[in-house]
Design an enzyme around this catalytic site. Sequence first.
Site, PDB file in Angstrom:
ATOM      1  N   VAL A  17       0.827  -1.199   0.000  1.00  0.00           N
ATOM      2  CA  VAL A  17       0.000   0.000   0.000  1.00  0.00           C
ATOM      3  C   VAL A  17       0.868   1.258   0.000  1.00  0.00           C
ATOM      4  CG1 VAL A  17      -1.567   1.338   1.480  1.00  0.00           C
ATOM      5  CG2 VAL A  17      -2.050  -1.063   0.996  1.00  0.00           C
ATOM      6  N   CYS A 265      -6.006  -9.363   2.745  1.00  0.00           N
ATOM      7  CA  CYS A 265      -7.297  -8.681   2.935  1.00  0.00           C
ATOM      8  C   CYS A 265      -8.486  -9.625   3.088  1.00  0.00           C
ATOM      9  CB  CYS A 265      -7.552  -7.742   1.764  1.00  0.00           C
ATOM     10  SG  CYS A 265      -6.312  -6.455   1.646  1.00  0.00           S
ATOM     11  N   ARG A 333       1.313 -14.402   1.340  1.00  0.00           N
ATOM     12  CA  ARG A 333       0.683 -14.183   2.644  1.00  0.00           C
ATOM     13  C   ARG A 333      -0.716 -14.794   2.680  1.00  0.00           C
ATOM     14  NH1 ARG A 333       1.356  -7.866   3.466  1.00  0.00           N
ATOM     15  NH2 ARG A 333       0.616  -7.954   1.341  1.00  0.00           N
TER      16      ARG A 333
HETATM   17  N1  LIG Z   1      -1.983  -5.428   0.148  1.00  0.00           N
HETATM   18  C1  LIG Z   1      -3.221  -5.126  -0.221  1.00  0.00           C
HETATM   19  O1  LIG Z   1      -3.716  -5.606  -1.236  1.00  0.00           O
HETATM   20  C2  LIG Z   1      -4.066  -4.158   0.582  1.00  0.00           C
HETATM   21  C3  LIG Z   1      -5.166  -3.556  -0.044  1.00  0.00           C
HETATM   22  C4  LIG Z   1      -5.934  -2.663   0.671  1.00  0.00           C
HETATM   23  C5  LIG Z   1      -5.642  -2.410   2.008  1.00  0.00           C
HETATM   24  N2  LIG Z   1      -4.588  -3.024   2.605  1.00  0.00           N
HETATM   25  C6  LIG Z   1      -4.306  -2.714   4.005  1.00  0.00           C
HETATM   26  O2  LIG Z   1      -3.219  -1.789   4.046  1.00  0.00           O
HETATM   27  C7  LIG Z   1      -2.437  -2.030   5.208  1.00  0.00           C
HETATM   28  C8  LIG Z   1      -0.995  -2.285   4.802  1.00  0.00           C
HETATM   29  O3  LIG Z   1      -0.932  -3.474   4.041  1.00  0.00           O
HETATM   30  P1  LIG Z   1       0.270  -3.823   3.063  1.00  0.00           P
HETATM   31  O4  LIG Z   1      -0.236  -4.902   2.184  1.00  0.00           O
HETATM   32  O5  LIG Z   1       0.836  -2.591   2.451  1.00  0.00           O
HETATM   33  O6  LIG Z   1       1.325  -4.426   4.087  1.00  0.00           O
HETATM   34  P2  LIG Z   1       2.872  -4.751   3.760  1.00  0.00           P
HETATM   35  O7  LIG Z   1       3.269  -5.814   4.715  1.00  0.00           O
HETATM   36  O8  LIG Z   1       3.078  -4.955   2.305  1.00  0.00           O
HETATM   37  O9  LIG Z   1       3.633  -3.423   4.131  1.00  0.00           O
HETATM   38  C9  LIG Z   1       3.600  -2.863   5.392  1.00  0.00           C
HETATM   39  C10 LIG Z   1       4.940  -2.248   5.718  1.00  0.00           C
HETATM   40  O10 LIG Z   1       4.823  -1.685   7.016  1.00  0.00           O
HETATM   41  C11 LIG Z   1       6.039  -1.898   7.690  1.00  0.00           C
HETATM   42  N3  LIG Z   1       5.796  -1.790   9.129  1.00  0.00           N
HETATM   43  C12 LIG Z   1       5.268  -2.694   9.971  1.00  0.00           C
HETATM   44  N4  LIG Z   1       5.179  -2.171  11.206  1.00  0.00           N
HETATM   45  C13 LIG Z   1       5.672  -0.922  11.132  1.00  0.00           C
HETATM   46  C14 LIG Z   1       5.856   0.105  12.086  1.00  0.00           C
HETATM   47  N5  LIG Z   1       5.494  -0.047  13.360  1.00  0.00           N
HETATM   48  N6  LIG Z   1       6.412   1.249  11.669  1.00  0.00           N
HETATM   49  C15 LIG Z   1       6.776   1.429  10.379  1.00  0.00           C
HETATM   50  N7  LIG Z   1       6.620   0.492   9.430  1.00  0.00           N
HETATM   51  C16 LIG Z   1       6.074  -0.671   9.806  1.00  0.00           C
HETATM   52  C17 LIG Z   1       6.492  -3.276   7.248  1.00  0.00           C
HETATM   53  O11 LIG Z   1       7.899  -3.426   7.405  1.00  0.00           O
HETATM   54  C18 LIG Z   1       6.075  -3.268   5.777  1.00  0.00           C
HETATM   55  O12 LIG Z   1       7.119  -2.829   4.930  1.00  0.00           O
HETATM   56  C19 LIG Z   1      -3.112  -3.190   5.947  1.00  0.00           C
HETATM   57  O13 LIG Z   1      -4.008  -2.682   6.886  1.00  0.00           O
HETATM   58  C20 LIG Z   1      -3.855  -3.887   4.835  1.00  0.00           C
HETATM   59  O14 LIG Z   1      -4.966  -4.618   5.336  1.00  0.00           O
HETATM   60  C21 LIG Z   1      -3.768  -3.876   1.904  1.00  0.00           C
END
Ligand SMILES: NC(=O)c1ccc[n+]([C@@H]2O[C@H](COP(=O)([O-])OP(=O)(O)OC[C@H]3O[C@@H](n4cnc5c(N)ncnc54)[C@H](O)[C@@H]3O)[C@@H](O)[C@H]2O)c1
Length: 413
Positions: A17, A265, A333
């Site tokens: 994201v 998700c 994942r």
């Molecule tokens: N991947 C998808 O398709 C998608 C779509 C819509 C919404 N979301 C939501 O968006 C959010 C993020 O998902 P994502 O897929 O990008 O996750 P991701 O795991 O790809 O990326 C998250 C990043 O956050 C970092 N992180 C974790 N804890 C942290 C902290 N305390 N401080 C700073 N960085 C930190 C991790 O190292 C990682 O690089 C989630 O809530 C997810 O449900 C994801």
Amino acid sequence: MSVENTKTLAIIGQGYVGLPLAMAAVDAGWTVIGIDNFKAKVSQINSGSSPVEDVSTEQLQAALSSGAYKATVDFSEVAQAAVITICVPTPLNEKREPDLELLRNATNGIAPFISNETLVVSESTSYPGTLRDVIIPIINEFKPQESKNLFFACAPERVNPGDSFWNQKNTPRLVGAIDATSKSKAQEFYESICDVVVLVSTPEVAEAAKLLENTFRLVNIALVNEFTQLCFENGINVHDVIEAAGTKPYGFMPFRPGVGVGGHCIPVDPLYLTWWARQSGGSAAFVESADSINQSMPRYVADRALSMIDANENNPKVLILGVAYKPGVGDVRETPVSELRNALISYGADVAWHDPLVSNWEGTNSVGLDWDCDVAILATNQPGINVTQLTERGIQVLDCTNSVKNLAGVTLL
Ligand SMILES: NC(=O)c1ccc[n+]([C@@H]2O[C@H](COP(=O)([O-])OP(=O)(O)OC[C@H]3O[C@@H](n4cnc5c(N)ncnc54)[C@H](O)[C@@H]3O)[C@@H](O)[C@H]2O)c1
């Protein structure tokens, strides 16, 4: 201070994201600080190598070399930002309930450094009330004394990794804010990067809408997975049924059966909804039931695949094709293929897997399509998997993706 005045954005979390959002904001003229607590990822990004499929290495390198973007582990850099977006994971804990630890850590990390007049937006998916009851209290407790006026909104991300059409810019963005000023600041920010901003009345409406969107998918997938089992028992081809029903021009949307649901998700967000329902003494029985049907699919697929080979085979050799949770990405994942593999192993099968986009998974490596097997299961239709290499050798393939049409030796789930 207008958000357009400084145009510096800090994004917490540089994953599926956060990194595409960073690139979209750079394109829209923002200076972006991408903050992540995973040092190796920050180094990889700053070296110009993109960790996510939706951001090309060329795009990342252009953003880095223009000076408009950098990644860092230093949370104090949020002090320069007019807008901070939180994009960290919101997974489930071992009880399959919401685990907001990473969200709390990220909020604690930024709170002491937020400048006055900053807009803080949560893009992470969570249950209604997360912005108001979790994020805002942490920030109010730890923010610098001089940061009297802060603004808060929720704008749940809808990105669909691997989708070449829908992206940050052309996907309408829901925005719910805690007050009128926060709302207009959030609107101004998202209108600078998105074509359409949909303002809703409260952050809770935005949070609940995101859960409804993903729960809608979960329950419809469960419905078709259950329907598939009923059709198979009764000798009816479920795909013919779906196509027939799909000729109705209104009120029907086709979903296809598969090994289950995966990714960050669809298997996760509906359980935020069921947990949230229980907190107020209610229940979301329909969603719980859908979840359990999807959870049962990997074993059902294992049974179907093993029924395709000689029942006297004690240690059948099974090749799984595609282990990522969906085609076009290397993301494993929550992949339901993990439970499929476990189910096959529990039946005594010798299991190997092949995925052109995943090289190592669960401590094992992808094997070639020439691996000697009794049956193959096309679990995820990854680009680059050519099932004819198996069927030409007389190997039966169970296609759980409805993507191999009219090929002898291939059976549809
Ligand atoms: N991947 C998808 O398709 C998608 C779509 C819509 C919404 N979301 C939501 O968006 C959010 C993020 O998902 P994502 O897929 O990008 O996750 P991701 O795991 O790809 O990326 C998250 C990043 O956050 C970092 N992180 C974790 N804890 C942290 C902290 N305390 N401080 C700073 N960085 C930190 C991790 O190292 C990682 O690089 C989630 O809530 C997810 O449900 C994801």
